[in-house]
Design a protein around this motif. Structure first.
Motif, PDB file in Angstrom:
ATOM      1  N   ILE A  48       0.840  -1.196   0.000  1.00 16.51           N
ATOM      2  CA  ILE A  48       0.000   0.000   0.000  1.00 16.51           C
ATOM      3  C   ILE A  48       0.876   1.246   0.000  1.00 16.51           C
ATOM      4  O   ILE A  48       0.588   2.237  -0.684  1.00 16.51           O
ATOM      5  CB  ILE A  48      -0.935   0.003   1.223  1.00 16.51           C
ATOM      6  N   SER A  49       1.984   1.222   0.749  1.00 17.31           N
ATOM      7  CA  SER A  49       2.908   2.358   0.765  1.00 17.31           C
ATOM      8  C   SER A  49       3.528   2.569  -0.615  1.00 17.31           C
ATOM      9  O   SER A  49       3.715   3.710  -1.056  1.00 17.31           O
ATOM     10  CB  SER A  49       4.015   2.133   1.800  1.00 17.31           C
ATOM     11  N   THR A  50       3.847   1.468  -1.301  1.00 20.25           N
ATOM     12  CA  THR A  50       4.381   1.570  -2.662  1.00 20.25           C
ATOM     13  C   THR A  50       3.375   2.236  -3.592  1.00 20.25           C
ATOM     14  O   THR A  50       3.727   3.085  -4.419  1.00 20.25           O
ATOM     15  CB  THR A  50       4.733   0.172  -3.204  1.00 20.25           C
ATOM     16  N   TYR A  51       2.121   1.879  -3.433  1.00 17.21           N
ATOM     17  CA  TYR A  51       1.055   2.483  -4.240  1.00 17.21           C
ATOM     18  C   TYR A  51       1.022   4.001  -4.031  1.00 17.21           C
ATOM     19  O   TYR A  51       0.981   4.776  -4.986  1.00 17.21           O
ATOM     20  CB  TYR A  51      -0.279   1.848  -3.855  1.00 17.21           C
ATOM     21  N   GLN A  52       1.066   4.430  -2.769  1.00 17.20           N
ATOM     22  CA  GLN A  52       1.034   5.871  -2.478  1.00 17.20           C
ATOM     23  C   GLN A  52       2.285   6.566  -3.009  1.00 17.20           C
ATOM     24  O   GLN A  52       2.221   7.670  -3.561  1.00 17.20           O
ATOM     25  CB  GLN A  52       0.923   6.092  -0.956  1.00 17.20           C
ATOM     26  N   LEU A  53       3.428   5.928  -2.847  1.00 19.61           N
ATOM     27  CA  LEU A  53       4.677   6.520  -3.320  1.00 19.61           C
ATOM     28  C   LEU A  53       4.671   6.663  -4.840  1.00 19.61           C
ATOM     29  O   LEU A  53       5.135   7.674  -5.388  1.00 19.61           O
ATOM     30  CB  LEU A  53       5.856   5.652  -2.876  1.00 19.61           C
ATOM     31  N   MET A  54       4.146   5.670  -5.526  1.00 22.52           N
ATOM     32  CA  MET A  54       4.143   5.720  -6.984  1.00 22.52           C
ATOM     33  C   MET A  54       3.218   6.794  -7.531  1.00 22.52           C
ATOM     34  O   MET A  54       3.402   7.277  -8.644  1.00 22.52           O
ATOM     35  CB  MET A  54       3.767   4.354  -7.558  1.00 22.52           C
ATOM     36  N   ILE A  55       2.208   7.198  -6.761  1.00 22.10           N
ATOM     37  CA  ILE A  55       1.382   8.338  -7.164  1.00 22.10           C
ATOM     38  C   ILE A  55       2.256   9.577  -7.280  1.00 22.10           C
ATOM     39  O   ILE A  55       2.195  10.321  -8.272  1.00 22.10           O
ATOM     40  CB  ILE A  55       0.231   8.575  -6.166  1.00 22.10           C
ATOM     41  N   THR A  56       3.109   9.806  -6.277  1.00 20.01           N
ATOM     42  CA  THR A  56       3.972  10.991  -6.303  1.00 20.01           C
ATOM     43  C   THR A  56       5.019  10.878  -7.413  1.00 20.01           C
ATOM     44  O   THR A  56       5.372  11.879  -8.040  1.00 20.01           O
ATOM     45  CB  THR A  56       4.669  11.200  -4.942  1.00 20.01           C
ATOM     46  N   ILE A  57       5.508   9.662  -7.662  1.00 22.97           N
ATOM     47  CA  ILE A  57       6.473   9.471  -8.754  1.00 22.97           C
ATOM     48  C   ILE A  57       5.796   9.720 -10.099  1.00 22.97           C
ATOM     49  O   ILE A  57       6.394  10.295 -11.020  1.00 22.97           O
ATOM     50  CB  ILE A  57       7.092   8.061  -8.685  1.00 22.97           C
TER      51      ILE A  57
END
Length: 457
Positions: A139-148
Motif C-alpha cells: 500500500i505504501s508503494t502504491y502511495q509513493l508511486m502516485i507521487t512518482i
C-alpha cells in the motif's frame, strides 16, 4: 478459471500492479498542468474553459469511484481493473486527438472514469491478495508511486514544452495504461471475491498459487470464510447507528480537509503559480518539476515517521508547516516578487508547503479513513470518503483560477493558509491517534460512544 501464476511470483505481480495503478493516477494528476497553456492557445480557451478542462477529470473520477463499488462486487476486482485500464488508454488517446475544448472535456471525463475505478479497486485488490506481512509495504508503494507519477508527468511536460507538443504530453500516458492492462490480465482473481461468489475450489487454487504452504492456505481460507459470515451492512448501519454515522462523518471531513489544503491547486496549476511569482516560460515548467521531486522525497518522511510519532503528531506538524508555507507565499505574492531573491524566497515557501503536505495529509488521510470504519460498514465508509475526495477535488479545481482572477494571488493563497490553520484545530479536537491500536479496539471504542479523538485510546 483463475489465471495461474507461479507461487513465487505473487509479490512481483501484486507490487507491479500497485505501482502501475498509482503511477497512472499520478500521471493524470500532473500531466494537465504543463499542457494547459498550450491547450489554451491552440483552442483559444480562457480561464473558465481551463477550469472545466482540469476539473472534468475529477467529475469522471467521482462517477467512476461510485460505480467501482458495484463493478468490483458484481464483476470482480480483476475485471474492474481491466475495464479501468482500457478506459485509461482510450481516454489518454482521446485527449491527444481532441479537436475542441468540448471534445477534450469529454475525453477527460472518460479518463476520470478510469482513474475513479482504479483508485477504488486497486488498493482493495492489493489488500485482498497480498500476504499480510507485505500488505503495508505494498500500500505504501502504491502511495509513493502516485507521487512518482506526478513527477514523471511534470518532467515529461517540461521536455515536450520545448516543441509545444501538448498532444504528446497527454497521449504518452497511454503507455503505462497499456502496461497496466497487460499486468492485470495476468493476475488471478481475488480469493475473497471468489469465495463471495461461491467459487470455493477456485478460491483455494488461487490461495495455493499465492501462498504455497498448505497450512497457511487453510488458515487464510478459514479466516476469509469467517469474515464473510459477517456481511457488510453499510447503508442500514448508517441509518440505524449514530456511532457509525460519526465515523463516516470523520472520513468524509478528512477527505475535504485533504483537498482544501490547496495541494491539488499546486499540482494542477503549478506553472501558473510560478508565473505569478515572476518565473516565465520553461523556467516555470522546470520549477514545476522541482515541486514534483520535493513531493516524492517528502513522502519518505511520512513512511519513516508515521509509526514512530503517530498519526496526530505528524498531521499537526504537517498542517503547521503548510500554514506557514502557504501564508508566507500569499504575503509575498501580495506585496510583489519583483526581485530575484524575493522570487526564490516565494518558491522556497511553496516547496515548504509541498513538504508539509507530502509528509502528512497526503498519505495519512487515506490511512485514517480506512482505520476508523467498523468492519460491517467499512466498504460503505471508504466508498463515501473516496467519493468525497473526488467531489472536493472537483470543487478546488474548478474554482482556483476564478479566485485568482477575482481576489488576486495573495488573497487566494491567504485563504488556503487560513484553511490550514483551521485544520490544525480540527485535528486537535476530532482526529484520533491510531498508532499501534488494533482495528477491533478502534471499532469497540467507536461503538461505545467515545469522542472521536479518543477512539484510538
Amino acid at each position: 478459471m483463475a489465471t495461474k501464476i507461479a507461487t513465487g511470483d505473487h509479490s512481483f505481480f501484486t507490487a507491479g500492479m500497485a505501482a502501475l495503478a498509482g503511477l497512472m493516477f499520478g500521471l493524470d494528476i500532473g500531466v494537465i498542468s504543463g499542457a494547459l497553456d498550450f491547450i489554451g492557445k491552440a483552442f483559444g480557451a480562457g480561464d473558465d474553459a481551463k477550469e472545466w478542462i482540469v476539473s472534468s477529470m475529477m467529475f469522471g473520477a467521482a462517477v467512476g469511484a461510485l460505480a467501482a463499488g458495484v463493478l468490483s462486487f458484481r464483476l470482480g476486482r480483476k475485471i474492474s481493473l481491466i475495464l479501468g485500464a482500457i478506459l485509461f488508454v482510450i481516454g489518454s488517446l482521446f485527449c491527444a486527438a481532441a479537436w475542441s475544448v468540448e471534445s477534450l472535456i469529454i475525453a477527460r471525463v472518460v479518463l476520470g472514469l478510469a482513474i475513479g475505478i482504479a483508485t477504488f479497486t486497486a488498493p482493495l485488490y492489493i489488500s485482498e491478495i497480498a500476504p499480510p506481512e507485505k500488505r503495508g509495504s505494498m500500500i505504501s508503494t502504491y502511495q509513493l508511486m502516485i507521487t512518482i507519477g506526478i513527477l514523471a508527468a511534470f518532467i515529461s511536460d517540461t521536455l515536450f514544452s520545448y516543441s509545444g507538443a501538448w498532444r504528446w504530453m497527454l497521449g504518452i500516458v497511454a503507455v503505462p495504461g497499456a502496461l497496466f492492462l497487460i499486468g492485470v490480465i495476468r493476475l488471478p482473481n481475488s480469493p475473497r471475491w471468489l469465495l463471495m461468489r461461491g467459487k470455493t475450489r477456485e478460491a483455494r487454487e488461487v490461495l495455493t498459487q499465492l501462498r504455497g504452504n498448505k497450512q497457511r492456505v487453510d488458515a487464510e481460507y478459514n479466516e476469509i470464510e469467517e469474515q464473510l459470515r459477517r456481511p457488510q451492512a453499510g447503508w442500514s448501519l448508517f441509518r440505524e447507528n449514530s456511532n457509525f454515522r460519526r465515523s463516516v462523518f470523520l472520513g468524509v471531513v478528512l477527505q475535504v480537509v485533504q483537498q482544501f489544503t490547496g495541494m491539488n491547486v499546486v499540482m494542477y496549476y503549478a506553472p501558473r503559480i510560478f508565473q505569478a511569482a515572476g518565473f516565465q516560460g520553461h523556467m516555470a515548467l522546470w520549477g514545476t518539476a522541482i515541486v514534483g521531486l520535493v513531493n516524492v522525497l517528502a513522502t519518505f518522511i511520512a513512511i519513516g515517521f508515521v509509526d514512530r510519532w503517530g498519526r496526530r503528531p505528524v498531521l499537526l506538524t504537517g498542517f503547521v508547516v503548510m500554514f506557514i508555507g502557504m501564508g508566507v507565499l500569499g504575503y509575498m505574492l501580495h506585496i510583489g516578487t519583483t526581485t530575484l531573491p524575493a522570487q526564490i524566497f516565494a518558491v522556497v515557501m511553496l516547496l515548504i508547503f509541498i513538504t508539509g503536505f507530502a509528509m502528512s495529509a497526503g498519505p495519512l488521510i487515506w490511512v485514517l479513513c480506512s482505520e476508523v470504519q467498523p468492519t460491517k460498514g467499512r466498504d460503505f465508509g471508504i466508498a463515501a470518503s473516496t467519493l468525497t475526495n473526488w467531489v472536493a477535488n472537483f470543487i478546488v479545481g474548478i474554482t482556483f483560477l476564478s479566485m485568482l482572477n477575482g481576489f488576486g494571488s495573495g488573497i487566494t493563497f491567504g485563504i488556503y493558509a487560513a484553511l490550514n490553520l483551521l485544520f490544525i484545530f480540527f485535528t486537535i479536537f476530532f482526529v484520533p491517534e491510531t498508532k499501534g491500536v488494533t482495528l477491533e479496539r478502534i471499532e469497540s471504542n467507536l461503538m461505545a460512544g467515545k469522542p472521536l479523538r479518543n477512539i484510538g485510546a
